[in-house]
Structures are given as C-alpha cells and as structure tokens.
Design a protein around this motif. Structure first.
Motif, short mmCIF file in Angstrom:
data_model
loop_
_atom_site.label_atom_id
_atom_site.label_comp_id
_atom_site.label_asym_id
_atom_site.label_seq_id
_atom_site.Cartn_x
_atom_site.Cartn_y
_atom_site.Cartn_z
N ALA A 51 0.79 -1.24 0.00
CA ALA A 51 0.00 0.00 0.00
C ALA A 51 0.82 1.29 0.00
O ALA A 51 0.73 2.09 0.92
CB ALA A 51 -0.95 -0.01 1.19
N LEU A 52 1.63 1.46 -1.02
CA LEU A 52 2.37 2.73 -1.14
C LEU A 52 1.38 3.82 -1.53
O LEU A 52 0.69 3.68 -2.54
CB LEU A 52 3.45 2.63 -2.23
N PRO A 53 1.30 4.88 -0.75
CA PRO A 53 0.36 5.94 -1.11
C PRO A 53 0.86 6.73 -2.32
O PRO A 53 2.05 6.74 -2.61
CB PRO A 53 0.35 6.84 0.14
N ALA A 54 -0.05 7.39 -3.01
CA ALA A 54 0.33 8.26 -4.12
C ALA A 54 1.11 9.44 -3.53
O ALA A 54 0.91 9.81 -2.36
CB ALA A 54 -0.90 8.75 -4.86
N LEU A 55 2.01 10.00 -4.30
CA LEU A 55 2.78 11.15 -3.84
C LEU A 55 1.85 12.36 -3.77
O LEU A 55 1.10 12.63 -4.71
CB LEU A 55 3.94 11.42 -4.79
N SER A 56 1.91 13.09 -2.67
CA SER A 56 1.04 14.26 -2.53
C SER A 56 1.50 15.39 -3.45
O SER A 56 0.71 16.20 -3.91
CB SER A 56 1.03 14.73 -1.07
N CYS A 57 2.80 15.41 -3.71
CA CYS A 57 3.37 16.42 -4.62
C CYS A 57 3.99 15.63 -5.79
O CYS A 57 4.95 14.89 -5.59
CB CYS A 57 4.44 17.20 -3.86
N CYS A 138 19.94 21.61 -18.49
CA CYS A 138 19.26 21.12 -19.67
C CYS A 138 17.79 20.91 -19.32
O CYS A 138 17.43 20.82 -18.16
CB CYS A 138 19.89 19.82 -20.12
N SER A 139 16.96 20.84 -20.32
CA SER A 139 15.55 20.61 -20.03
C SER A 139 15.02 19.48 -20.91
O SER A 139 14.54 19.72 -22.01
CB SER A 139 14.73 21.88 -20.24
N PRO A 140 15.16 18.24 -20.41
CA PRO A 140 14.67 17.11 -21.19
C PRO A 140 13.14 17.11 -21.21
O PRO A 140 12.49 17.75 -20.38
CB PRO A 140 15.19 15.90 -20.42
N ARG A 141 12.58 16.37 -22.18
CA ARG A 141 11.13 16.20 -22.20
C ARG A 141 10.76 15.52 -20.88
O ARG A 141 11.47 14.65 -20.41
CB ARG A 141 10.71 15.31 -23.37
N SER A 142 9.64 15.95 -20.28
CA SER A 142 9.31 15.41 -18.98
C SER A 142 7.81 15.20 -18.80
O SER A 142 7.01 15.65 -19.61
CB SER A 142 9.85 16.33 -17.88
N THR A 143 7.48 14.51 -17.73
CA THR A 143 6.10 14.24 -17.36
C THR A 143 6.02 14.24 -15.84
O THR A 143 7.03 14.04 -15.16
CB THR A 143 5.63 12.88 -17.93
N GLU A 144 4.82 14.46 -15.32
CA GLU A 144 4.64 14.41 -13.86
C GLU A 144 4.12 13.03 -13.48
O GLU A 144 3.36 12.42 -14.21
CB GLU A 144 3.65 15.49 -13.41
N GLN A 145 4.55 12.58 -12.31
CA GLN A 145 4.18 11.25 -11.84
C GLN A 145 3.81 11.33 -10.36
O GLN A 145 4.52 11.95 -9.58
CB GLN A 145 5.37 10.30 -12.04
N THR A 146 2.70 10.67 -10.00
CA THR A 146 2.31 10.65 -8.59
C THR A 146 2.49 9.26 -7.97
O THR A 146 2.27 9.09 -6.78
CB THR A 146 0.83 11.07 -8.40
N HIS A 147 2.90 8.29 -8.78
CA HIS A 147 3.10 6.94 -8.26
C HIS A 147 4.59 6.62 -8.17
O HIS A 147 5.31 6.78 -9.15
CB HIS A 147 2.40 5.90 -9.14
N VAL A 148 5.01 6.15 -7.02
CA VAL A 148 6.42 5.81 -6.80
C VAL A 148 6.89 4.76 -7.82
O VAL A 148 8.01 4.85 -8.33
CB VAL A 148 6.63 5.30 -5.35
N THR A 149 6.02 3.82 -8.16
CA THR A 149 6.42 2.77 -9.11
C THR A 149 6.81 3.35 -10.46
O THR A 149 7.65 2.79 -11.15
CB THR A 149 5.28 1.74 -9.28
N GLY A 150 6.22 4.49 -10.84
CA GLY A 150 6.55 5.14 -12.11
C GLY A 150 8.00 5.61 -12.16
O GLY A 150 8.62 5.65 -13.22
N ILE A 151 8.54 5.98 -11.00
CA ILE A 151 9.94 6.42 -10.92
C ILE A 151 10.86 5.24 -11.24
O ILE A 151 11.83 5.37 -12.00
CB ILE A 151 10.26 7.00 -9.52
N PHE A 152 10.54 4.08 -10.68
CA PHE A 152 11.35 2.88 -10.92
C PHE A 152 11.23 2.41 -12.37
O PHE A 152 12.21 1.99 -12.96
CB PHE A 152 10.93 1.77 -9.95
N LEU A 153 10.03 2.53 -12.93
CA LEU A 153 9.81 2.18 -14.33
C LEU A 153 10.67 3.07 -15.23
O LEU A 153 11.34 2.59 -16.15
CB LEU A 153 8.33 2.34 -14.69
N THR A 154 10.69 4.37 -14.95
CA THR A 154 11.48 5.31 -15.74
C THR A 154 12.97 4.94 -15.67
O THR A 154 13.67 4.93 -16.69
CB THR A 154 11.25 6.75 -15.25
#
Length: 176
Positions: A51-57, A138-154
């Motif tokens: 149960a990892l909560p979604a990131l508030s920020c 530098c400014s790479p193309r980016s996206t916002e993520q609220t799920h911790v698992t998305g960081i590991f996927l990236t």
C-alpha cells in the motif's frame, strides 16, 4: 554490499590520469546486463511494498523513450549529455519522493534507486570527449508522476534503453 558499490568500484578502477576511461566499463557487456537486472529487481521490489500511497506532490520525470534511428545519428557526446539530463531529473525526482514516502519498504527501495541513479550520473559526468565540463541546466522532455512505481519504471527504461545503447555505441569504438 551497499547498492551501487559495483558501479563505484568499476569507476574507481578505471580512472586514469584524473580522467575516467569508459573502455573497460563498457567493454564488459555483463556489467550493463547486471545494471538492467538490478533495475528490474528494484522495480519488482517496490511493487511488493504494501500500500504505497500516491505522492502528494507529483515528481517530474524525464520521458526516456527514444527513436533508435534518431539516436544512432547523434554523437556520443550528445547521447551522454542527453542521458545526463535524464539522470539529473530522475535523481531529483527520487530525492523529492524520498521526502514524501515514510513507509519503510518504499523508503528503502527509493534509497537504493537514488544510489544507483546518482552513481551513473557521477560516472557519466567524468566521461567527456569535447572540451568543457558538463553543466546542469538542460531541459529534457518530462512528465509528472504521482506513483512511486513510475519512478522505478522510468529508471529501468533509461538503463534498458538509452544507457544500454550508449554503452553499446561506446563499445564499438573502445573495445577493438
């Protein structure tokens, strides 16, 4: 052994005359396969945290997908700088997430990810083919993520994709 120790040791063993030589690091293809395996293991590990909560920020992550034909047309220095941009943004996202995740399992996984991604960042900063040090900004193309698992996927996608192909391209020149 602490995470990232192999990467750091590999790096320290290949420093020559104050400048890192990527040769041995990229010539042994087992190393990049090991890093890909570690990325997959970390991704699997965080998926097993309860149960990892979604990131508030939300964290800002690099979009690490790429077109192989376009990638092949870039110089090694351009590829290195692009990966450095992605890693810098990723390391920042991991640090941000670490401040928001209090659950022990998730926190432990993020610490491990931070060490691995930061090791690659430091390592690639030492490789240079053109004059002048690498400078953030530098400014790479980016996206916002609220799920911790998305960081590991990236991270896994970055290691499996751009980093693996970059090491492969370097090996063609350095491993004769």
């Amino acid at each position: 052994s602490p995470p990232g120790l192999l990467l750091l040791t590999s790096f320290l063993l290949h420093v020559e005359e104050g400048r890192a030589s990527p040769a041995r690091l990229v010539c042994d293809t087992r190393l990049i396969q090991k890093y890909i395996g570690e990325a997959k293991d970390m991704e699997k590990g965080v998926g097993q945290c309860q149960a990892l909560p979604a990131l508030s920020c939300p964290t800002v992550l690099p979009l690490v997908d790429f077109n192989l034909q376009q990638w092949k047309s870039k110089s090694n220095e351009t590829k290195r700088r692009e990966i450095l941009c992605d890693l810098a943004l990723l390391v920042g996202a991991v640090a941000e997430a670490q401040g928001q995740v209090t659950q022990e399992c998730g926190s432990r996984q993020l610490t491990q990810l931070y060490q691995h991604a930061n090791s690659f960042l430091l390592l690639l900063q030492t490789f240079s083919w053109e004059a002048g040090p690498w400078e953030p900004g530098c400014s790479p193309r980016s996206t916002e993520q609220t799920h911790v698992t998305g960081i590991f996927l990236t991270y896994r996608q970055l290691v499996q994709g751009k980093l693996r192909f970059f090491f492969h391209d370097l090996a063609k020149d350095l491993c004769k």
